[in-house]
Design a protein around this motif. Structure first.
Motif, PDB file in Angstrom:
ATOM      1  N   GLU A   1      57.411   1.686   7.555  1.00 14.77           N
ATOM      2  CA  GLU A   1      56.349   2.653   7.244  1.00 14.77           C
ATOM      3  C   GLU A   1      56.904   4.070   7.229  1.00 14.77           C
ATOM      4  OE1 GLU A   1      53.262   2.155   6.364  1.00 14.77           O
ATOM      5  OE2 GLU A   1      52.365   0.457   7.374  1.00 14.77           O
ATOM      6  N   LEU A   2      57.845   4.346   8.129  1.00 15.33           N
ATOM      7  CA  LEU A   2      58.485   5.664   8.113  1.00 15.33           C
ATOM      8  C   LEU A   2      59.178   5.896   6.780  1.00 15.33           C
ATOM      9  CD1 LEU A   2      60.189   6.162  11.587  1.00 15.33           C
ATOM     10  CD2 LEU A   2      58.211   7.342  10.665  1.00 15.33           C
ATOM     11  N   GLY A   3      59.923   4.880   6.335  1.00 12.56           N
ATOM     12  CA  GLY A   3      60.603   5.006   5.048  1.00 12.56           C
ATOM     13  C   GLY A   3      59.614   5.236   3.922  1.00 12.56           C
ATOM     14  N   VAL A   4      58.499   4.471   3.943  1.00 15.46           N
ATOM     15  CA  VAL A   4      57.490   4.619   2.902  1.00 15.46           C
ATOM     16  C   VAL A   4      56.939   6.039   2.913  1.00 15.46           C
ATOM     17  CG1 VAL A   4      55.195   3.894   2.194  1.00 15.46           C
ATOM     18  CG2 VAL A   4      56.849   2.193   2.896  1.00 15.46           C
ATOM     19  N   GLY A   5      56.628   6.540   4.111  1.00 19.50           N
ATOM     20  CA  GLY A   5      56.057   7.891   4.216  1.00 19.50           C
ATOM     21  C   GLY A   5      56.998   8.923   3.626  1.00 19.50           C
TER      22      GLY A   5
ATOM     23  N   SER B   1      49.590  -5.193   8.849  1.00 21.76           N
ATOM     24  CA  SER B   1      50.497  -6.316   9.091  1.00 21.76           C
ATOM     25  C   SER B   1      50.720  -7.127   7.818  1.00 21.76           C
ATOM     26  CB  SER B   1      49.971  -7.204  10.221  1.00 21.76           C
ATOM     27  OG  SER B   1      48.805  -7.855   9.828  1.00 21.76           O
ATOM     28  N   VAL B   2      49.669  -7.273   6.998  1.00 21.69           N
ATOM     29  CA  VAL B   2      49.869  -8.005   5.750  1.00 21.69           C
ATOM     30  C   VAL B   2      50.735  -7.183   4.800  1.00 21.69           C
ATOM     31  CG1 VAL B   2      48.745  -9.045   3.758  1.00 21.69           C
ATOM     32  CG2 VAL B   2      47.683  -9.220   5.975  1.00 21.69           C
ATOM     33  N   LEU B   3      50.447  -5.885   4.765  1.00 20.33           N
ATOM     34  CA  LEU B   3      51.147  -5.003   3.836  1.00 20.33           C
ATOM     35  C   LEU B   3      52.637  -4.974   4.127  1.00 20.33           C
ATOM     36  CD1 LEU B   3      50.451  -2.644   1.677  1.00 20.33           C
ATOM     37  CD2 LEU B   3      50.947  -1.157   3.582  1.00 20.33           C
ATOM     38  N   ALA B   4      52.988  -4.773   5.388  1.00 20.50           N
ATOM     39  CA  ALA B   4      54.387  -4.506   5.694  1.00 20.50           C
ATOM     40  C   ALA B   4      55.112  -5.715   6.237  1.00 20.50           C
ATOM     41  CB  ALA B   4      54.487  -3.355   6.684  1.00 20.50           C
ATOM     42  N   ASP B   5      54.396  -6.798   6.538  1.00 19.50           N
ATOM     43  CA  ASP B   5      55.124  -7.949   7.037  1.00 19.50           C
ATOM     44  C   ASP B   5      54.894  -9.210   6.214  1.00 19.50           C
ATOM     45  OD1 ASP B   5      56.636  -9.645   8.443  1.00 19.50           O
ATOM     46  OD2 ASP B   5      55.758  -9.255  10.385  1.00 19.50           O
TER      47      ASP B   5
ATOM     48  N   GLY C   1      52.170   4.311   5.912  1.00 17.65           N
ATOM     49  CA  GLY C   1      53.132   5.135   5.210  1.00 17.65           C
ATOM     50  C   GLY C   1      52.599   5.781   3.951  1.00 17.65           C
ATOM     51  N   PHE C   2      51.884   5.015   3.130  1.00 18.33           N
ATOM     52  CA  PHE C   2      51.426   5.573   1.862  1.00 18.33           C
ATOM     53  C   PHE C   2      50.437   6.704   2.088  1.00 18.33           C
ATOM     54  CE2 PHE C   2      52.938   1.438   0.582  1.00 18.33           C
ATOM     55  CZ  PHE C   2      53.674   1.768  -0.525  1.00 18.33           C
ATOM     56  N   GLN C   3      49.449   6.429   2.947  1.00 16.15           N
ATOM     57  CA  GLN C   3      48.415   7.431   3.159  1.00 16.15           C
ATOM     58  C   GLN C   3      49.003   8.677   3.802  1.00 16.15           C
ATOM     59  OE1 GLN C   3      48.478   4.252   3.861  1.00 16.15           O
ATOM     60  NE2 GLN C   3      46.500   3.262   3.719  1.00 16.15           N
ATOM     61  N   GLY C   4      49.803   8.471   4.863  1.00 11.01           N
ATOM     62  CA  GLY C   4      50.405   9.611   5.540  1.00 11.01           C
ATOM     63  C   GLY C   4      51.351  10.371   4.627  1.00 11.01           C
ATOM     64  N   GLY C   5      52.115   9.629   3.820  1.00 12.57           N
ATOM     65  CA  GLY C   5      53.045  10.278   2.908  1.00 12.57           C
ATOM     66  C   GLY C   5      52.318  11.138   1.895  1.00 12.57           C
ATOM     67  N   VAL C   6      51.179  10.631   1.411  1.00 15.74           N
ATOM     68  CA  VAL C   6      50.424  11.411   0.438  1.00 15.74           C
ATOM     69  C   VAL C   6      49.888  12.679   1.092  1.00 15.74           C
ATOM     70  CG1 VAL C   6      48.313  11.432  -0.903  1.00 15.74           C
ATOM     71  CG2 VAL C   6      49.850   9.518  -1.082  1.00 15.74           C
ATOM     72  N   ILE C   7      49.441  12.570   2.369  1.00 17.55           N
ATOM     73  CA  ILE C   7      48.927  13.763   3.049  1.00 17.55           C
ATOM     74  C   ILE C   7      50.050  14.786   3.217  1.00 17.55           C
ATOM     75  CG2 ILE C   7      47.928  14.618   5.194  1.00 17.55           C
ATOM     76  CD1 ILE C   7      46.494  11.929   5.429  1.00 17.55           C
ATOM     77  N   LEU C   8      51.217  14.319   3.621  1.00 21.00           N
ATOM     78  CA  LEU C   8      52.345  15.241   3.782  1.00 21.00           C
ATOM     79  C   LEU C   8      52.706  15.898   2.446  1.00 21.00           C
ATOM     80  CD1 LEU C   8      54.754  13.287   6.136  1.00 21.00           C
ATOM     81  CD2 LEU C   8      53.525  15.374   6.642  1.00 21.00           C
ATOM     82  N   GLY C   9      52.745  15.072   1.398  1.00 23.78           N
ATOM     83  CA  GLY C   9      53.066  15.629   0.090  1.00 23.78           C
ATOM     84  C   GLY C   9      52.020  16.635  -0.344  1.00 23.78           C
ATOM     85  N   ALA C  10      50.740  16.312  -0.068  1.00 27.03           N
ATOM     86  CA  ALA C  10      49.666  17.214  -0.473  1.00 27.03           C
ATOM     87  C   ALA C  10      49.794  18.560   0.234  1.00 27.03           C
ATOM     88  CB  ALA C  10      48.314  16.584  -0.167  1.00 27.03           C
TER      89      ALA C  10
ATOM     90  N   PHE D   1      48.685  15.928  10.972  1.00 24.94           N
ATOM     91  CA  PHE D   1      47.773  14.816  10.726  1.00 24.94           C
ATOM     92  C   PHE D   1      48.465  13.738   9.900  1.00 24.94           C
ATOM     93  CE2 PHE D   1      44.305  12.933   8.109  1.00 24.94           C
ATOM     94  CZ  PHE D   1      43.707  12.237   9.130  1.00 24.94           C
ATOM     95  N   GLY D   2      49.264  14.177   8.912  1.00 25.53           N
ATOM     96  CA  GLY D   2      49.994  13.214   8.098  1.00 25.53           C
ATOM     97  C   GLY D   2      50.922  12.361   8.950  1.00 25.53           C
ATOM     98  N   LEU D   3      51.632  13.010   9.864  1.00 30.35           N
ATOM     99  CA  LEU D   3      52.528  12.255  10.743  1.00 30.35           C
ATOM    100  C   LEU D   3      51.732  11.285  11.608  1.00 30.35           C
ATOM    101  CD1 LEU D   3      55.014  15.028  11.878  1.00 30.35           C
ATOM    102  CD2 LEU D   3      55.438  13.121  10.344  1.00 30.35           C
ATOM    103  N   TYR D   4      50.580  11.746  12.087  1.00 29.83           N
ATOM    104  CA  TYR D   4      49.731  10.866  12.897  1.00 29.83           C
ATOM    105  C   TYR D   4      49.302   9.643  12.094  1.00 29.83           C
ATOM    106  CZ  TYR D   4      45.347   9.126  14.796  1.00 29.83           C
ATOM    107  OH  TYR D   4      44.353   8.314  15.241  1.00 29.83           O
ATOM    108  N   VAL D   5      48.922   9.878  10.838  1.00 25.67           N
ATOM    109  CA  VAL D   5      48.448   8.759  10.017  1.00 25.67           C
ATOM    110  C   VAL D   5      49.572   7.743   9.806  1.00 25.67           C
ATOM    111  CG1 VAL D   5      47.656   8.129   7.710  1.00 25.67           C
ATOM    112  CG2 VAL D   5      46.600  10.011   8.892  1.00 25.67           C
ATOM    113  N   ILE D   6      50.803   8.253   9.616  1.00 19.29           N
ATOM    114  CA  ILE D   6      51.917   7.312   9.462  1.00 19.29           C
ATOM    115  C   ILE D   6      52.131   6.527  10.749  1.00 19.29           C
ATOM    116  CG2 ILE D   6      54.401   7.084   9.088  1.00 19.29           C
ATOM    117  CD1 ILE D   6      54.322   9.473   7.314  1.00 19.29           C
TER     118      ILE D   6
END
Lengths: 276, 132, 501
Positions: free
Chosen positions: A248-252, A57-61, A165-174, A150-155
């Motif tokens: 978060e979707l956009g970030v991912g 909430s702090v990060l995205a709002d 978004g960041f963590q999930g996006g990195v997993i998807l990219g990985a 799992f990446g989608l779940y994390v997002i």
């Protein structure tokens, strides 16, 4: 030179250490950092944004504007790597190696072919090609869909558990990078091409900034997700929660595409034909 | 000045001292190493040390991760003292992203340098530049 | 709509950068119009903001609708508004001037180039507008990363210069981040206004002094203040023309702005006044910076490198003026900041025009250039007069304020350094114009392309799209000079704190 820099560095470290004497003790619940701004986040996050994960909430709002530029930093790095490295000229040296898929016979061509052999009979392979390990290739092929799931779940579950978004996006990219490592770059490129990654990284950030601009267009301040409430028939608190989800979707999307774009450019020295 | 007065200082501030040491290792590598990739590694250590510093200042004794338990349902009042400070974590997500982005651009630049000079040793490159 | 100008100022270029990037994959022709549109909106917003701030006083903007210090807050007074307007105008005019050069040099990479260009402006404008210490760091990194990429794109040893810039820039930005961390740990806040208020009881603490030193040193590295200036001359002289004429006028000046903002609005004059030892040392450092920059400039045989060292020297003016410790010195520093944006822009754009036409900026390439490119050289001469400090160009007035400030502070070293560097600038430009005016046109000019066998030299100017912006910049120098009185009275005086130490 080395001695001077060592002395400088030790001196600087000494100064920094001396300054820590004025700091509150480690883990002190009464330190200014724990008492001034952050209690509001912890105590009001549920009430104001309906998001139990306070970091999200702090990060995205509360500080969502920072995060928008953080995503823009990722995008900038992707464009910068592309601009610095990408080149269209063919790889120096005339050698091109193809493998006959059915028999495994390897053909080396000295001249540049007028047309790439296609039709699935011959596949181009890397210059320094070594036979891939069957186990690694197939285990990775089996694993990658689960990694992506799992990446989608994390997002999507960033509201309730560590993630976003960041963590999930990195997993998807990985997962795509894993494909490139265990198979080869061309296979990964066939799954997710250069244009697709370039577009996705821009579109991802655009989703974030666009949500902010939409709030502006609806008459609120930039990134004030409450303005989205009437659009989605929810109350302002849930509008915040949903707004966080959209960004978060956009970030991912942006992080995934940019990771892949940077990897491709670095691994192939900008030629996008082979590498690692 | 007896040593005894420094012991409580060490015990309560050692986390800061660890990050300062790490940071200085990174800084030294950036200044003194000759190889460009080693400098880049030093830069990463330097940035990571700052991340550790920020994360460590969010800690609170007796507090848990900043995710509210039983998020939906039980409406007991949330006490700030029960959860660690989330703000440094948020800030460091940004700093991590920045350090990854810088790393990517640094590597891209060093590939460009290598493409031209065929070496990543700084004095070798400078020698090449000096002779026309 | 005008209440949303602060948001538009930064997000319009961001959105347009993203659209430019999307267009670069689908419709490359749309890149330039989109970039111009984004910067145009930002320029309108910046100009509108300046007008509003002048009429109504400082404006705040709550991003995300959150109150400070919980959310990110923009706070605009006349100081940021005028710097933002200068940044936006220069970026827009430079883009309009630059597209021919970009087309010529980076035909296949125009899309990414425009994307990074607009992103760099986004970062610079954001840094100027923000009232949040951490937000400033993120925006700083955006403009730095774009800067590394744009400079590294240049030919020859540019990638190495850019990598060195990246190392030093990262050290600078990390120091700033660490300083903000020190402030956060002792106060618990990141909002600048809130910090100023919370820091008051803590002025004696070593942690606050260290935080201040870290932030200031970090910013010095980014603005290339003397002992840590080494990255700048290489980076700016080897950067592609359009990138150099964007970054050289704006990047260092925005960093100077941030330093002044930190000194005035976060730590306040009460704190800086307690650091008297530091204050004198800094003015002396500025003296060394001015003298060393001037001497290094004298040693160069290339126009762009010479100009880059002049930038180093000019940074010394502003830092010294800001640290003199009186109202006139600070006024001079702010005035010089605004003037220097236009001055540096004018001369770097002229260098870009020359490079675009004759593919070289070494002194030998410039022989007889007055006959070949009279308008460009006239604009360069105007920029030179401003740098030397000849009235009625703007350079004279800001130097006047700086010298008066130094006299009031009784700092003779700074007065001598200012006069010395003006004298050196006279020598520098006189030498340059002697070559360009009296020497015959070089044989094999422009590496054998132009005028190699023409006894009567035909005028071969840079394209009109580059020349018009250059003329605008040159006229701006005089206009700014004539407007000094109102600028000081309505823009700078309101932000000077009452108790300037």
């Amino acid at each position: 030179m080395k001695l001077i820099s060592l002395a400088l560095v030790v001196l600087l470290g000494g100064l920094f250490m001396a300054a820590t004497a004025d700091f509150p003790d480690w883990g002190d619940p009464a330190s200014p950092a724990s008492l001034h701004v952050s209690p509001r986040y912890i105590e009001k996050s549920m009430e104001e944004t309906s998001v139990p994960n306070i970091v999200t909430s702090v990060l995205a709002d509360y500080r969502g504007y920072d995060t928008m530029f953080e995503t823009a930093v990722v995008f900038t790095a992707g464009v910068a790597c592309f601009l610095l490295l990408r080149r269209r000229d063919p790889r120096p040296g005339p050698k091109r190696i193809y493998r006959h898929q059915a028999t495994g016979v390897i053909v080396e061509m000295r001249e540049e072919p007028a047309k790439e052999p296609s039709g699935g009979v011959f596949v181009r392979i890397d210059d320094d090609w070594v036979p891939h390990d069957l186990i690694i290739m197939n285990v990775c092929r089996l694993l990658i869909p689960f990694i992506q799931l799992f990446g989608l779940y994390v997002i999507a579950h960033g509201h309730h558990s560590p993630g976003g978004g960041f963590q999930g996006g990195v997993i998807l990219g990985a997962s795509i990078i894993l494909l490139a490592l265990s198979w080869d770059l061309r296979t990964a490129m066939a799954r997710l091409g250069e244009t697709a990654t370039g577009l996705m990284s821009a579109v991802g950030v655009f989703i974030y900034a666009g949500v902010g601009a939409l709030c502006l267009a609806l008459g609120s301040n930039f990134l004030d997700y409450r303005a989205l409430g009437p659009l989605m028939f929810v109350d302002p608190v849930h509008a915040r929660s949903l707004g966080i989800f959209f960004v978060e979707l956009g970030v991912g999307l942006a992080v995934m595409a940019t990771m892949v774009l940077i990897y491709k450019n670095l691994a192939s020295e900008g030629l996008m034909d082979q590498g690692l | 000045m007896d040593m005894a007065q420094y012991i409580p200082l060490l015990l309560t501030k050692y986390n800061y001292w660890v990050y300062i040491t790490l940071m200085m290792i990174g800084l030294w590598a950036m200044i003194a190493k000759n190889n460009l990739v080693k400098k880049i590694i030093g830069m990463s250590i330097f940035q990571t040390a700052i991340i550790l510093f920020y994360v460590s200042m969010g800690a609170k004794y007796g507090a848990t991760i900043p995710i509210i338990e039983h998020g939906h349902g039980a409406e007991a009042a949330v006490q700030a003292a029960d959860y660690i400070n989330p703000l440094p974590h948020v800030l460091m997500l940004t700093a991590i992203v920045v350090s990854v982005a810088t790393l990517g651009v640094a590597l891209a630049l060093s590939i460009r340098i290598h493409r031209r000079h065929r070496t990543l040793e700084e004095d070798g490159i400078l020698d090449q530049l000096r002779e026309p | 709509m005008s209440e949303h100008f602060p948001a538009l100022l930064v997000t319009a270029p961001l959105l347009s950068a993203l659209l430019v990037s999307i267009a670069s994959w689908l419709r490359p022709k749309l890149c330039l119009p989109l970039a111009l549109l984004g910067l145009g909106v930002a320029t309108l917003a910046a100009t509108g903001l300046l007008a509003r701030v002048l009429l109504e006083g400082p404006i705040g903007y709550r991003l995300g609708g959150w109150d400070p210090p919980w959310g990110i807050y923009y706070y605009l007074d006349t100081l940021n508004a005028v710097v933002a307007a200068a940044v936006a105008w220069v970026a827009l005019v430079n883009l309009a001037a630059a597209h021919r050069a970009i087309q010529a040099d980076y035909a296949d990479k125009q899309g990414p180039f425009y994307t990074l260009y607009v992103l760099a402006v986004t970062g610079l404008l954001g840094m100027v507008a923000t009232g949040d210490a951490f937000n400033l760091y993120v925006l700083l990194e955006i403009s730095s990363l774009t800067g590394y990429a744009l400079i590294g794109l240049g030919p020859g040893r540019a990638p190495l210069s850019s990598l060195n810039y990246l190392f030093l820039g990262t050290i600078g930005a990390s120091f700033y981040l660490l300083g903000v961390g020190y402030l956060y740990i002792v106060t618990g806040s990141l909002n600048m206004g809130d910090l100023a208020h919370l820091l008051k009881p803590l002025y004696g603490s070593l942690a606050v002094t260290t935080a201040f030193s870290l932030i200031v040193v970090g910013l010095w590295v980014k603005m290339a203040f003397f002992p840590v200036h080494a990255w700048l001359p290489n980076a700016y002289s080897q950067a592609p023309g359009p990138a150099a004429s964007l970054l050289a006028p704006l990047m260092t000046k925005v960093m100077v702005y941030v330093m002044i903002r930190m000194m005035l609005s976060v730590f306040t004059v009460d704190f800086v006044g307690t650091q008297l030892l530091l204050q004198h040392a800094v003015v002396w450092l500025a003296v060394i910076a001015i003298v060393a920059g001037a001497l290094f400039a004298l040693a160069q045989r290339d126009l762009k490198r010479m100009l880059a060292y002049i930038v180093v020297s000019e940074v010394g003016y502003m830092v010294g003026g800001a640290w003199l410790g009186n109202r006139i010195g600070m006024t001079g520093a702010v005035l010089h900041l605004i003037n220097d944006v236009v001055m540096t822009f004018c001369v770097f754009l002229a260098a870009g025009c020359i490079f675009h036409k004759i593919r070289g900026t070494a002194f030998e390439d410039l022989q007889g250039l007055f006959k070949k490119m009279p308008w460009t050289m006239a604009a360069l001469a105007a920029g030179a007069l401003a740098i030397i400090g000849v009235p009625p160009t703007c350079g004279f007035f800001s130097k006047w304020y700086l010298i008066r400030g130094a006299l009031e502070a009784g700092h003779w070293g700074f007065v001598c350094a200012l006069l010395f560097s003006s004298l050196v600038a006279v020598v520098l430009f006189f030498r340059l114009f002697e070559i360009a005016l009296f020497e015959p046109l070089a044989e094999g000019h422009g590496h054998g392309e132009h005028g190699s066998h023409a006894p009567a030299v035909a005028v071969a100017e840079a394209p009109l799209s580059m020349l018009l912006p250059l003329m605008a910049a040159a006229l701006g120098l005089v206009a700014l000079g004539l407007a000094t009185g109102p600028v000081v009275k309505y823009i700078i005086a309101p932000v000077m704190p009452t108790g300037l130490w």
